[in-house]
Design a protein around this motif. Structure first.
Motif, PDB file in Angstrom:
ATOM      1  N   TYR A 299      11.205   9.786   3.743  1.00  0.00           N
ATOM      2  CA  TYR A 299      10.432   8.887   2.894  1.00  0.00           C
ATOM      3  C   TYR A 299      11.359   8.236   1.856  1.00  0.00           C
ATOM      4  O   TYR A 299      12.191   8.902   1.232  1.00  0.00           O
ATOM      5  CB  TYR A 299       9.327   9.645   2.160  1.00  0.00           C
ATOM      6  CG  TYR A 299       8.180  10.092   3.029  1.00  0.00           C
ATOM      7  CD1 TYR A 299       7.471   9.176   3.784  1.00  0.00           C
ATOM      8  CD2 TYR A 299       7.802  11.425   3.073  1.00  0.00           C
ATOM      9  CE1 TYR A 299       6.416   9.574   4.575  1.00  0.00           C
ATOM     10  CE2 TYR A 299       6.737  11.845   3.866  1.00  0.00           C
ATOM     11  CZ  TYR A 299       6.050  10.916   4.621  1.00  0.00           C
ATOM     12  OH  TYR A 299       5.011  11.303   5.404  1.00  0.00           O
ATOM     13  N   SER A 300      11.203   6.942   1.676  1.00  0.00           N
ATOM     14  CA  SER A 300      11.930   6.208   0.637  1.00  0.00           C
ATOM     15  C   SER A 300      11.014   5.103   0.134  1.00  0.00           C
ATOM     16  O   SER A 300       9.891   4.947   0.623  1.00  0.00           O
ATOM     17  CB  SER A 300      13.224   5.619   1.200  1.00  0.00           C
ATOM     18  OG  SER A 300      12.936   4.555   2.094  1.00  0.00           O
TER      19      SER A 300
ATOM     20  N   GLU B 130       0.843  -1.206   0.000  1.00  0.00           N
ATOM     21  CA  GLU B 130       0.000   0.000   0.000  1.00  0.00           C
ATOM     22  C   GLU B 130       0.873   1.248   0.000  1.00  0.00           C
ATOM     23  O   GLU B 130       0.639   2.195  -0.765  1.00  0.00           O
ATOM     24  CB  GLU B 130      -0.909  -0.025   1.242  1.00  0.00           C
ATOM     25  CG  GLU B 130      -1.692   1.256   1.483  1.00  0.00           C
ATOM     26  CD  GLU B 130      -2.830   1.462   0.500  1.00  0.00           C
ATOM     27  OE1 GLU B 130      -3.388   2.569   0.480  1.00  0.00           O
ATOM     28  OE2 GLU B 130      -3.147   0.514  -0.253  1.00  0.00           O
ATOM     29  N   TYR B 131       1.895   1.241   0.844  1.00  0.00           N
ATOM     30  CA  TYR B 131       2.790   2.399   0.923  1.00  0.00           C
ATOM     31  C   TYR B 131       3.547   2.593  -0.384  1.00  0.00           C
ATOM     32  O   TYR B 131       3.641   3.717  -0.895  1.00  0.00           O
ATOM     33  CB  TYR B 131       3.783   2.228   2.083  1.00  0.00           C
ATOM     34  CG  TYR B 131       4.882   3.259   2.056  1.00  0.00           C
ATOM     35  CD1 TYR B 131       4.691   4.537   2.600  1.00  0.00           C
ATOM     36  CD2 TYR B 131       6.101   2.982   1.445  1.00  0.00           C
ATOM     37  CE1 TYR B 131       5.687   5.492   2.540  1.00  0.00           C
ATOM     38  CE2 TYR B 131       7.104   3.943   1.379  1.00  0.00           C
ATOM     39  CZ  TYR B 131       6.892   5.185   1.932  1.00  0.00           C
ATOM     40  OH  TYR B 131       7.882   6.139   1.867  1.00  0.00           O
ATOM     41  N   ARG B 132       4.102   1.500  -0.944  1.00  0.00           N
ATOM     42  CA  ARG B 132       4.903   1.612  -2.165  1.00  0.00           C
ATOM     43  C   ARG B 132       4.093   2.173  -3.322  1.00  0.00           C
ATOM     44  O   ARG B 132       4.593   2.971  -4.121  1.00  0.00           O
ATOM     45  CB  ARG B 132       5.483   0.241  -2.559  1.00  0.00           C
ATOM     46  CG  ARG B 132       6.783  -0.103  -1.865  1.00  0.00           C
ATOM     47  CD  ARG B 132       7.480  -1.282  -2.542  1.00  0.00           C
ATOM     48  NE  ARG B 132       6.656  -2.470  -2.559  1.00  0.00           N
ATOM     49  CZ  ARG B 132       6.636  -3.372  -1.593  1.00  0.00           C
ATOM     50  NH1 ARG B 132       7.385  -3.212  -0.527  1.00  0.00           N
ATOM     51  NH2 ARG B 132       5.869  -4.438  -1.686  1.00  0.00           N
ATOM     52  N   ASN B 133       2.837   1.758  -3.445  1.00  0.00           N
ATOM     53  CA  ASN B 133       1.997   2.269  -4.531  1.00  0.00           C
ATOM     54  C   ASN B 133       1.798   3.772  -4.418  1.00  0.00           C
ATOM     55  O   ASN B 133       1.894   4.504  -5.412  1.00  0.00           O
ATOM     56  CB  ASN B 133       0.642   1.560  -4.517  1.00  0.00           C
ATOM     57  CG  ASN B 133       0.738   0.104  -4.928  1.00  0.00           C
ATOM     58  OD1 ASN B 133       1.682  -0.294  -5.610  1.00  0.00           O
ATOM     59  ND2 ASN B 133      -0.215  -0.711  -4.523  1.00  0.00           N
TER      60      ASN B 133
ATOM     61  N   LYS C 187      -0.213   8.640   6.067  1.00  0.00           N
ATOM     62  CA  LYS C 187      -1.018   7.615   6.734  1.00  0.00           C
ATOM     63  C   LYS C 187      -0.477   6.213   6.453  1.00  0.00           C
ATOM     64  O   LYS C 187      -0.364   5.368   7.358  1.00  0.00           O
ATOM     65  CB  LYS C 187      -2.470   7.727   6.260  1.00  0.00           C
ATOM     66  CG  LYS C 187      -3.418   6.736   6.934  1.00  0.00           C
ATOM     67  CD  LYS C 187      -4.838   6.919   6.414  1.00  0.00           C
ATOM     68  CE  LYS C 187      -5.786   5.899   7.064  1.00  0.00           C
ATOM     69  NZ  LYS C 187      -7.160   6.041   6.539  1.00  0.00           N
ATOM     70  N   ALA C 188      -0.123   5.964   5.176  1.00  0.00           N
ATOM     71  CA  ALA C 188       0.408   4.650   4.802  1.00  0.00           C
ATOM     72  C   ALA C 188       1.759   4.401   5.471  1.00  0.00           C
ATOM     73  O   ALA C 188       2.045   3.285   5.924  1.00  0.00           O
ATOM     74  CB  ALA C 188       0.546   4.545   3.286  1.00  0.00           C
ATOM     75  N   ALA C 189       2.596   5.438   5.537  1.00  0.00           N
ATOM     76  CA  ALA C 189       3.907   5.301   6.185  1.00  0.00           C
ATOM     77  C   ALA C 189       3.742   5.021   7.669  1.00  0.00           C
ATOM     78  O   ALA C 189       4.461   4.194   8.242  1.00  0.00           O
ATOM     79  CB  ALA C 189       4.733   6.573   5.977  1.00  0.00           C
ATOM     80  N   LYS C 190       2.773   5.695   8.306  1.00  0.00           N
ATOM     81  CA  LYS C 190       2.543   5.480   9.743  1.00  0.00           C
ATOM     82  C   LYS C 190       2.037   4.064  10.010  1.00  0.00           C
ATOM     83  O   LYS C 190       2.452   3.409  10.977  1.00  0.00           O
ATOM     84  CB  LYS C 190       1.538   6.497  10.280  1.00  0.00           C
ATOM     85  CG  LYS C 190       1.353   6.420  11.797  1.00  0.00           C
ATOM     86  CD  LYS C 190       0.390   7.480  12.297  1.00  0.00           C
ATOM     87  CE  LYS C 190       0.310   7.448  13.818  1.00  0.00           C
ATOM     88  NZ  LYS C 190      -0.047   6.136  14.363  1.00  0.00           N
ATOM     89  N   ALA C 191       1.153   3.582   9.140  1.00  0.00           N
ATOM     90  CA  ALA C 191       0.651   2.213   9.307  1.00  0.00           C
ATOM     91  C   ALA C 191       1.788   1.204   9.207  1.00  0.00           C
ATOM     92  O   ALA C 191       1.856   0.227   9.971  1.00  0.00           O
ATOM     93  CB  ALA C 191      -0.412   1.918   8.250  1.00  0.00           C
ATOM     94  N   LEU C 192       2.706   1.457   8.270  1.00  0.00           N
ATOM     95  CA  LEU C 192       3.861   0.577   8.100  1.00  0.00           C
ATOM     96  C   LEU C 192       4.794   0.679   9.309  1.00  0.00           C
ATOM     97  O   LEU C 192       5.276  -0.335   9.820  1.00  0.00           O
ATOM     98  CB  LEU C 192       4.606   0.955   6.814  1.00  0.00           C
ATOM     99  CG  LEU C 192       5.772   0.071   6.371  1.00  0.00           C
ATOM    100  CD1 LEU C 192       5.350  -1.384   6.265  1.00  0.00           C
ATOM    101  CD2 LEU C 192       6.334   0.570   5.043  1.00  0.00           C
TER     102      LEU C 192
ATOM    103  N   GLU D 275       3.487   6.886  -6.864  1.00  0.00           N
ATOM    104  CA  GLU D 275       2.680   7.964  -7.442  1.00  0.00           C
ATOM    105  C   GLU D 275       3.212   9.324  -6.989  1.00  0.00           C
ATOM    106  O   GLU D 275       3.326  10.266  -7.785  1.00  0.00           O
ATOM    107  CB  GLU D 275       1.222   7.784  -7.002  1.00  0.00           C
ATOM    108  CG  GLU D 275       0.250   8.757  -7.640  1.00  0.00           C
ATOM    109  CD  GLU D 275      -1.180   8.534  -7.171  1.00  0.00           C
ATOM    110  OE1 GLU D 275      -2.025   9.423  -7.419  1.00  0.00           O
ATOM    111  OE2 GLU D 275      -1.455   7.493  -6.528  1.00  0.00           O
ATOM    112  N   TYR D 276       3.568   9.409  -5.715  1.00  0.00           N
ATOM    113  CA  TYR D 276       4.081  10.657  -5.129  1.00  0.00           C
ATOM    114  C   TYR D 276       5.405  11.078  -5.780  1.00  0.00           C
ATOM    115  O   TYR D 276       5.588  12.238  -6.169  1.00  0.00           O
ATOM    116  CB  TYR D 276       4.267  10.456  -3.618  1.00  0.00           C
ATOM    117  CG  TYR D 276       4.927  11.597  -2.885  1.00  0.00           C
ATOM    118  CD1 TYR D 276       4.225  12.762  -2.578  1.00  0.00           C
ATOM    119  CD2 TYR D 276       6.259  11.494  -2.470  1.00  0.00           C
ATOM    120  CE1 TYR D 276       4.829  13.800  -1.896  1.00  0.00           C
ATOM    121  CE2 TYR D 276       6.868  12.521  -1.778  1.00  0.00           C
ATOM    122  CZ  TYR D 276       6.156  13.673  -1.489  1.00  0.00           C
ATOM    123  OH  TYR D 276       6.762  14.695  -0.805  1.00  0.00           O
ATOM    124  N   THR D 277       6.337  10.135  -5.933  1.00  0.00           N
ATOM    125  CA  THR D 277       7.638  10.470  -6.513  1.00  0.00           C
ATOM    126  C   THR D 277       7.527  10.837  -7.988  1.00  0.00           C
ATOM    127  O   THR D 277       8.280  11.686  -8.472  1.00  0.00           O
ATOM    128  CB  THR D 277       8.625   9.298  -6.349  1.00  0.00           C
ATOM    129  OG1 THR D 277       8.034   8.091  -6.836  1.00  0.00           O
ATOM    130  CG2 THR D 277       9.005   9.110  -4.894  1.00  0.00           C
TER     131      THR D 277
END
Length: 555
Positions: free
Chosen positions: A403-404, A159-162, A360-365, A166-168
């Motif tokens: 973020y990476s 979820e985070y990678r997707n 949110k995705a980074a925090k969940a991870l 998109e963000y990058t």
């Protein structure tokens, strides 16, 4: 599992074959007999770096072969992703050779492959651990992957990678648009010049090919005119032409049409041939009909046009189609730059929308990693206590990072081996013996999540003895319940726990020392465990102690 190994001309080994089985296999023998050479040979077969000094003195090459059988579907799938398929029996056979000139070859199931591919798939097949084989454990860059494998964060990570991808992409596109005004003006001038230069030429697709054909035709105008006229006259235009002869033939057939059956059909066919020949004659004549009266001038015009196209090809493409494609890309980029403020605004709005999702995705991870790290630390601490390392503290540290692609976390294994000392990086604090036990504790905890089916432990008992050695052996045996475990050891407490026992020795023959290996059972195994216990001569009390260790697999 690693089913068999063949070693040839490596160090003290002339030729050696080892047949292995599932469970816990131990390797013992006198110091210097060649136990570590066997492990190093397996490492060589799996892609470890080696040079020609590995080759036995006096030989031209060295070879190691490794056969893997009964591989899991997961392991086979990972190998398939790398382009390696098993043979018809589901096996993977590796053969690696090194020559005296330092060159070598790698073959997997008979196909030659690069060493990089061997190293990639070997990570799915075997893990080697020991004082000289703990690169993964000591490298903080690998710790995140170990924690993620243990914590099963696949869903959160995907979820985070997707979102991050998109963000990058948006950030990259924004950066390409946000150039300063001077750079923007310079780029616009370049693009307009290039676009105008191509437009001015008024190119057409396929034009160059048509011009080359016309040039060749003009260069051969005299030859074409002469031969086309000859052909035209012979077919249609001259006295005695083919069409004239067909007319005479038709009239002759008509004169006897009331006598010869099917005469009408013959005359129709002859007429058809006549008209077809006339069409061919006219088509041939078109090649000279309207041919330029001044071919030299026409050639000069074509050469000039081809020169224009050639100069454009040197800058913008290999043919007219590519040049026109470059023109379109210039026009698209010009439009994008001229509208960059509008487009930038749209992209910034998308970035603003995506940032909360990314956070949110980074925090969940991160939360999953922190939770998994806490549990993993507790379990490793329990294992360390069992291995008589009561004063050791272990922690899976998860700290904030930029973020990476892997998240916004920095993961590192920290340890304190002495009470009152602060936690420090694992590689900077643990001694060889301590590191071996810490590594074993980690492997015990993550064993269920680790898909590698063969683990090799090289002298993990260094620096420990007695009850602690027995505990080490019990842990190795515990791991072997789910996978194949090979262990080189000098400890009777560990050796006595093996499902299979191999004795490594060396002897002089014909003036050369060679290493050999023997599978032990029954009294031979008792004698070997007794030798390790007594150290010098094998005594009856040592034999009794060895029997007790072998028969009673507890503390």
């Amino acid at each position: 599992m690693l089913s068999s190994v063949h070693i040839e001309n490596i160090a003290l080994i002339t030729s050696l074959d080892i047949d292995l089985s599932k469970g816990f296999s131990v390797f013992t023998g006198e110091t210097g007999a060649g136990k570590s050479i066997i492990i190093d040979s397996i490492g060589f077969a799996l892609g470890n770096r080696a040079d020609r000094d590995l080759i036995r003195s006096g030989e031209e090459s060295a070879t190691v072969e490794a056969l893997f059988t009964d591989l899991s579907e997961e392991t086979l799938a990972k190998c398939a992703e790398c382009g390696i398929e098993p043979d018809e029996e589901g096996c993977i056979f590796i053969r690696r050779t090194i020559n005296i000139d330092g060159k070598g070859s790698v073959r997997i199931n008979g196909r030659q492959v690069p060493i990089s591919l061997l190293r990639e798939i070997s990570g799915f097949l075997v893990n080697i651990h020991g004082q000289h084989h703990n690169g993964e454990l000591l490298n903080p860059e690998k710790h995140l992957a170990i924690l993620d494998a243990y914590g099963e964060v696949t869903a959160e990570a995907e979820e985070y990678r997707n979102i991050y991808s998109e963000y990058t992409e948006l950030k990259k596109k924004l950066a390409s648009l946000e150039m300063d005004e001077k750079e923007k003006k310079r780029r616009i001038d370049i693009l307009r010049f290039q676009a105008d230069e191509i437009k001015k030429a008024k190119l057409k697709k396929g034009e160059e090919e048509d011009l080359e054909l016309e040039k060749n035709k003009l260069r051969n105008a005299e030859k074409i005119s002469k031969n086309v006229n000859v052909a035209y006259d012979a077919l249609y235009g001259g006295s005695g032409s083919v069409t004239e002869k067909i007319d005479r033939a038709v009239n002759a057939v008509r004169a006897v049409s009331d006598i010869i059956p099917n005469s009408e059909e013959y005359m129709e066919q002859l007429d058809d041939f006549k008209y077809r020949i006339m069409d061919i004659a006219e088509l041939l004549y078109e090649n000279i009909d309207g041919m330029d009266d001044d071919p030299d001038t026409a050639l000069d015009n074509i050469e000039s046009r081809l020169d224009v196209i050639g100069k454009l090809k040197m800058k913008y493409g290999s043919d007219t189609e590519q040049i026109l494609g470059y023109l379109k890309s210039c026009e698209d980029e010009l439009s994008e730059i001229e509208l960059s403020d509008v487009i930038s605004g749209e992209i910034k709005a998308k970035i603003t929308d995506i940032e909360p999702r990314l956070e949110k995705a980074a925090k969940a991870l991160t939360d999953k990693r922190v939770s998994s790290g806490r549990k993993m630390s507790e379990l490793i601490m329990e294992e360390l206590k069992f291995l008589d390392m009561n004063g050791v503290r272990f922690e899976v540290s998860v700290t904030e990072d930029d973020y990476s692609a892997s998240g916004a976390d920095n993961v590192e294994f920290l340890v304190s081996t002495n009470a009152g000392e602060p936690l420090k990086s694992l590689s900077k604090t643990a001694s060889g013996g301590e590191l071996a036990r810490i590594m074993l504790a980690i492997k015990c905890v993550i064993a269920e999540k680790d898909s590698v089916e063969t683990m090799i432990f090289d002298e993990v008992d260094t620096g420990v003895s007695g009850k602690t050695s027995r505990k080490l052996g019990l842990k190795l045996r515990q791991i072997s319940q789910d996978r194949e475990v090979l262990c080189v050891t000098h400890s009777a407490q560990i050796a006595s726990l093996g499902d299979s026992h191999f004795y490594v020795s060396k002897a002089e023959k014909a003036g050369r020392t060679s290493t050999s290996i023997t599978a032990l059972g029954g009294d031979e195994r008792v004698d070997e465990v007794a030798r390790i216990i007594s150290g010098i001569g094998v005594t009856d009390p040592a034999r009794e102690a060895a029997k007790e260790l072998i028969n009673n697999r507890t503390l």
